[in-house]
Scaffold this motif. Structure first.
Motif, PDB file in Angstrom:
ATOM      1  N   SER A 185       1.138  -1.974   0.258  1.00  0.00           N
ATOM      2  CA  SER A 185       0.301  -0.187   0.090  1.00  0.00           C
ATOM      3  C   SER A 185       0.389   1.029   0.032  1.00  0.00           C
ATOM      4  O   SER A 185       0.113   2.256  -0.517  1.00  0.00           O
ATOM      5  CB  SER A 185      -0.706   0.217   0.883  1.00  0.00           C
ATOM      6  OG  SER A 185      -2.131  -0.971   1.332  1.00  0.00           O
ATOM      7  N   SER A 186       2.192   1.030   1.114  1.00  0.00           N
ATOM      8  CA  SER A 186       3.014   2.792   0.863  1.00  0.00           C
ATOM      9  C   SER A 186       3.334   2.111  -0.158  1.00  0.00           C
ATOM     10  O   SER A 186       3.181   3.708  -0.769  1.00  0.00           O
ATOM     11  CB  SER A 186       3.966   2.428   2.272  1.00  0.00           C
ATOM     12  OG  SER A 186       4.687   3.326   1.992  1.00  0.00           O
ATOM     13  N   LEU A 187       3.629   1.388  -1.089  1.00  0.00           N
ATOM     14  CA  LEU A 187       4.807   1.165  -2.579  1.00  0.00           C
ATOM     15  C   LEU A 187       3.571   2.248  -3.421  1.00  0.00           C
ATOM     16  O   LEU A 187       4.161   3.084  -4.364  1.00  0.00           O
ATOM     17  CB  LEU A 187       5.023   0.096  -2.624  1.00  0.00           C
ATOM     18  CG  LEU A 187       5.677  -0.148  -2.236  1.00  0.00           C
ATOM     19  CD1 LEU A 187       6.424  -1.291  -2.101  1.00  0.00           C
ATOM     20  CD2 LEU A 187       7.666   1.099  -2.133  1.00  0.00           C
ATOM     21  N   LEU A 188       2.489   1.532  -3.544  1.00  0.00           N
ATOM     22  CA  LEU A 188       1.323   2.519  -4.309  1.00  0.00           C
ATOM     23  C   LEU A 188       1.316   3.451  -4.103  1.00  0.00           C
ATOM     24  O   LEU A 188       1.455   4.767  -5.298  1.00  0.00           O
ATOM     25  CB  LEU A 188       0.316   1.204  -4.498  1.00  0.00           C
ATOM     26  CG  LEU A 188      -0.774   2.195  -5.411  1.00  0.00           C
ATOM     27  CD1 LEU A 188      -0.202   1.405  -6.825  1.00  0.00           C
ATOM     28  CD2 LEU A 188      -2.391   1.135  -5.228  1.00  0.00           C
ATOM     29  N   PHE A 189       1.406   4.074  -3.128  1.00  0.00           N
ATOM     30  CA  PHE A 189       1.549   5.739  -2.486  1.00  0.00           C
ATOM     31  C   PHE A 189       2.124   6.353  -3.194  1.00  0.00           C
ATOM     32  O   PHE A 189       2.149   7.350  -3.724  1.00  0.00           O
ATOM     33  CB  PHE A 189       1.080   5.835  -0.978  1.00  0.00           C
ATOM     34  CG  PHE A 189       1.722   6.990  -0.481  1.00  0.00           C
ATOM     35  CD1 PHE A 189       0.146   8.349  -1.279  1.00  0.00           C
ATOM     36  CD2 PHE A 189       2.266   7.595   0.304  1.00  0.00           C
ATOM     37  CE1 PHE A 189       0.713   9.549  -0.633  1.00  0.00           C
ATOM     38  CE2 PHE A 189       2.445   8.447   0.591  1.00  0.00           C
ATOM     39  CZ  PHE A 189       1.686  10.383   0.466  1.00  0.00           C
ATOM     40  N   VAL A 190       3.676   6.271  -2.752  1.00  0.00           N
ATOM     41  CA  VAL A 190       4.465   6.656  -3.111  1.00  0.00           C
ATOM     42  C   VAL A 190       4.843   6.652  -4.587  1.00  0.00           C
ATOM     43  O   VAL A 190       5.141   7.605  -5.503  1.00  0.00           O
ATOM     44  CB  VAL A 190       6.056   5.498  -2.204  1.00  0.00           C
ATOM     45  CG1 VAL A 190       7.417   6.894  -3.286  1.00  0.00           C
ATOM     46  CG2 VAL A 190       6.003   6.076  -0.947  1.00  0.00           C
ATOM     47  N   GLY A 191       4.267   5.830  -5.706  1.00  0.00           N
ATOM     48  CA  GLY A 191       4.406   5.509  -6.390  1.00  0.00           C
ATOM     49  C   GLY A 191       3.229   6.426  -7.755  1.00  0.00           C
ATOM     50  O   GLY A 191       3.949   7.281  -8.839  1.00  0.00           O
ATOM     51  N   VAL A 192       1.916   6.942  -6.701  1.00  0.00           N
ATOM     52  CA  VAL A 192       1.633   7.589  -8.166  1.00  0.00           C
ATOM     53  C   VAL A 192       2.199   9.247  -7.625  1.00  0.00           C
ATOM     54  O   VAL A 192       1.796   9.657  -7.851  1.00  0.00           O
ATOM     55  CB  VAL A 192      -0.217   7.171  -6.984  1.00  0.00           C
ATOM     56  CG1 VAL A 192      -0.624   7.939  -7.562  1.00  0.00           C
ATOM     57  CG2 VAL A 192      -0.226   6.276  -7.977  1.00  0.00           C
ATOM     58  N   SER A 193       2.714   9.265  -5.896  1.00  0.00           N
ATOM     59  CA  SER A 193       2.387  10.066  -5.270  1.00  0.00           C
ATOM     60  C   SER A 193       3.939  10.883  -6.585  1.00  0.00           C
ATOM     61  O   SER A 193       3.924  12.299  -6.895  1.00  0.00           O
ATOM     62  CB  SER A 193       3.079  10.368  -4.334  1.00  0.00           C
ATOM     63  OG  SER A 193       1.822  10.104  -3.352  1.00  0.00           O
ATOM     64  N   VAL A 194       4.761  10.275  -6.740  1.00  0.00           N
ATOM     65  CA  VAL A 194       5.968  10.510  -7.525  1.00  0.00           C
ATOM     66  C   VAL A 194       5.290  11.064  -9.200  1.00  0.00           C
ATOM     67  O   VAL A 194       6.243  12.079  -9.657  1.00  0.00           O
ATOM     68  CB  VAL A 194       7.095   9.369  -7.350  1.00  0.00           C
ATOM     69  CG1 VAL A 194       8.444   9.443  -8.360  1.00  0.00           C
ATOM     70  CG2 VAL A 194       8.298   9.023  -5.934  1.00  0.00           C
ATOM     71  N   ALA A 195       4.792   9.864  -9.400  1.00  0.00           N
ATOM     72  CA  ALA A 195       4.292  10.293 -11.213  1.00  0.00           C
ATOM     73  C   ALA A 195       3.605  11.740 -11.105  1.00  0.00           C
ATOM     74  O   ALA A 195       3.598  11.924 -11.958  1.00  0.00           O
ATOM     75  CB  ALA A 195       3.713   8.732 -11.235  1.00  0.00           C
ATOM     76  N   ALA A 196       2.603  11.618  -9.997  1.00  0.00           N
ATOM     77  CA  ALA A 196       2.062  13.260 -10.537  1.00  0.00           C
ATOM     78  C   ALA A 196       2.999  13.901 -10.336  1.00  0.00           C
ATOM     79  O   ALA A 196       2.902  14.914 -10.791  1.00  0.00           O
ATOM     80  CB  ALA A 196       1.067  13.080  -9.112  1.00  0.00           C
ATOM     81  N   GLU A 197       4.225  14.424  -9.062  1.00  0.00           N
ATOM     82  CA  GLU A 197       5.193  15.434  -9.170  1.00  0.00           C
ATOM     83  C   GLU A 197       5.737  14.957 -10.177  1.00  0.00           C
ATOM     84  O   GLU A 197       5.942  16.748 -10.831  1.00  0.00           O
ATOM     85  CB  GLU A 197       6.331  14.517  -8.020  1.00  0.00           C
ATOM     86  CG  GLU A 197       5.315  14.724  -6.887  1.00  0.00           C
ATOM     87  CD  GLU A 197       6.038  14.115  -5.503  1.00  0.00           C
ATOM     88  OE1 GLU A 197       7.063  14.306  -5.400  1.00  0.00           O
ATOM     89  OE2 GLU A 197       5.704  14.520  -4.303  1.00  0.00           O
ATOM     90  N   LYS A 198       6.263  14.555 -11.450  1.00  0.00           N
ATOM     91  CA  LYS A 198       6.862  14.268 -12.317  1.00  0.00           C
ATOM     92  C   LYS A 198       6.288  14.797 -13.441  1.00  0.00           C
ATOM     93  O   LYS A 198       6.121  16.402 -13.999  1.00  0.00           O
ATOM     94  CB  LYS A 198       7.135  13.122 -13.205  1.00  0.00           C
ATOM     95  CG  LYS A 198       8.150  12.173 -11.920  1.00  0.00           C
ATOM     96  CD  LYS A 198       9.640  13.164 -12.358  1.00  0.00           C
ATOM     97  CE  LYS A 198      10.662  12.686 -11.300  1.00  0.00           C
ATOM     98  NZ  LYS A 198      11.605  13.147 -11.464  1.00  0.00           N
TER      99      LYS A 198
END
Length: 429
Positions: free
Chosen positions: A35-48
């Protein structure tokens, strides 16, 4: 007398043996990490993507990054992009987000990619919503779908609870908020027969794993690094009571307006009309309030807190009202996102406005009190509101002040609706 005092009424709750709890640890830890990795992945992709939309593209075109034309262009384009996802992608990005809270019904796997894509586009494009609701829904759906096939000893509701706790732990960077949210939910359901800590054992493990994973790979923190307060004085107590009450009243205004704004956008009937129209309104609000009133609000709150005296009371007041209006519109017109993160910005701006008007109110007291009152009105979750307000300010004295400030704020919001509607459009109480 001695015999009477020694004879306690038997408790209806029974303790689970360790052998019943031990098998829950591994599934809980796995759900927490994923769950954390999915959150981080979405957050990083959105920031990019946010960097491309708000920096690279306007620089390449020779347009001001946050000029009025560009704010309108990006927010309307975001409405079009999310509208296409809702219209064309299988599952239509889930049900109406205005009807969803932190705990959403488990969705079938076909819905989850569209919901995740709609949330990522929203985060990058600038609407005033956070990632919490869609991420909890996606993680819960994945946990129930995959967990039920790989480990049948846990029921679907247990997998869902693990995913909700894990996502909250990842979002807040601490498992405490998840434990408090679950405790509040259990109290509302009046569950009997199981000790609270036995019930919290696996969700707490999932939340801790989610929080630690986020901290290791993303280094997120809610602490605004405001100057801590010393021993609370009369001004601190009175200020916290007043700011929390004003925050609750402002939140109630938005809550009562929510069904009407939602109904107005629903009159457009099609996501390719509702979402671009919402984007246009959000563009106008973004121009009025400035770039700090865009996006989910957490990074922008850090910028405000970094210089509490850098804006006038009027500017803080404008940001408070504009951000609250942007939250109301974004949550009504169909963007997929949660309401906690932008509410934190609204409450923080209100608290800093109070500090600008009455310098004797420390920024830490103003921010925590404003966030507390706003979240109580928007979510009606007392523990989550109290925890969020306290975690923003690293000061031992703040918790006692917030407990006191929560009393008049709760009297203002109790029995009233929250910012959520039923499928038929009526307010949820």
């Amino acid at each position: 007398m001695a015999e009477d005092s020694a004879q306690q009424a038997p408790t209806t709750a029974h303790a689970a043996p360790a052998r019943a709890l031990l098998p829950l640890i591994l599934p809980a830890l796995l759900v927490g990490v994923v769950s954390s990795l999915l959150f981080v992945g979405v957050s990083v992709a959105a920031e990019k993507l946010q960097g491309v939309l708000w920096q690279n593209l306007p620089d390449a075109l020779g347009i001001g990054r946050y000029s009025a034309p560009w704010i309108f262009t990006v927010l309307i384009a975001t409405g079009v992009a999310v509208g296409l996802v809702v219209w064309k992608v299988p599952g239509h990005a889930g049900p109406d987000p205005a009807s969803m809270g932190l705990s959403a019904p488990v969705m079938p796997p076909v819905v989850l990619p569209g919901l995740l894509l709609a949330a990522a586009l929203m985060l990058a494009g600038g609407p005033s919503l956070g990632p919490e609701n869609p991420l909890i829904a996606v993680n819960a759906g994945l946990a129930v779908w995959l967990g039920g096939r790989c480990y049948a000893r846990l029921e679907g509701e247990q997998w869902k609870e693990l995913a909700e706790a894990a996502t909250l732990g990842a979002l807040f960077g601490t498992p405490v908020g998840a434990a408090l949210a679950i405790s509040e939910a259990l109290a509302g359901q009046r569950i009997r027969g199981v000790l609270l800590w036995d019930h919290l054992f696996a969700p707490l493990a999932a939340a801790a794993a989610g929080a630690l994973t986020t901290d290791l790979v993303h280094h997120a923190s809610f602490d605004l690094h405001l100057a801590p307060i010393g021993r609370p004085g009369v001004v601190d107590v009175v200020g916290s009571l007043a700011v929390a009450s004003v925050g609750a009243l402002l939140g109630i205004c938005a809550v009562y307006a929510f069904p009407y704004v939602h109904r107005a956008f629903r009159q457009l009937r099609h996501p390719m009309l509702m979402l671009p129209a919402g984007g246009a309104v959000l563009g106008a609000l973004g121009v009025l309030g400035g770039p700090l009133t865009l996006f989910k609000g957490l990074n922008e709150v850090s910028e405000l807190a970094g210089d509490p005296d850098g804006w006038s009371a009027g500017q803080f007041a404008t940001m408070t009202v504009v951000k609250l209006a942007a939250l109301l519109v974004a949550a009504s017109c169909g963007f997929r996102g949660g309401r906690i993160f932008p509410s934190v910005f609204v409450g923080s701006a209100l608290g800093l406005c109070a500090h600008a008007l009455v310098p004797g109110i420390p920024p830490a007291v103003g921010v925590a009190s404003g966030v507390l009152g706003m979240l109580l009105a928007i979510t009606r979750q007392g523990w989550v509101s109290l925890f969020t307000a306290a975690v923003l300010v690293a000061s031992p004295s703040i918790l006692a002040l917030m407990c006191m400030a929560s009393l008049p704020a709760w009297l203002l919001v109790t029995g009233r609706p929250k910012m959520q509607v039923r499928p038929d459009g009526t307010a949820v109480r």
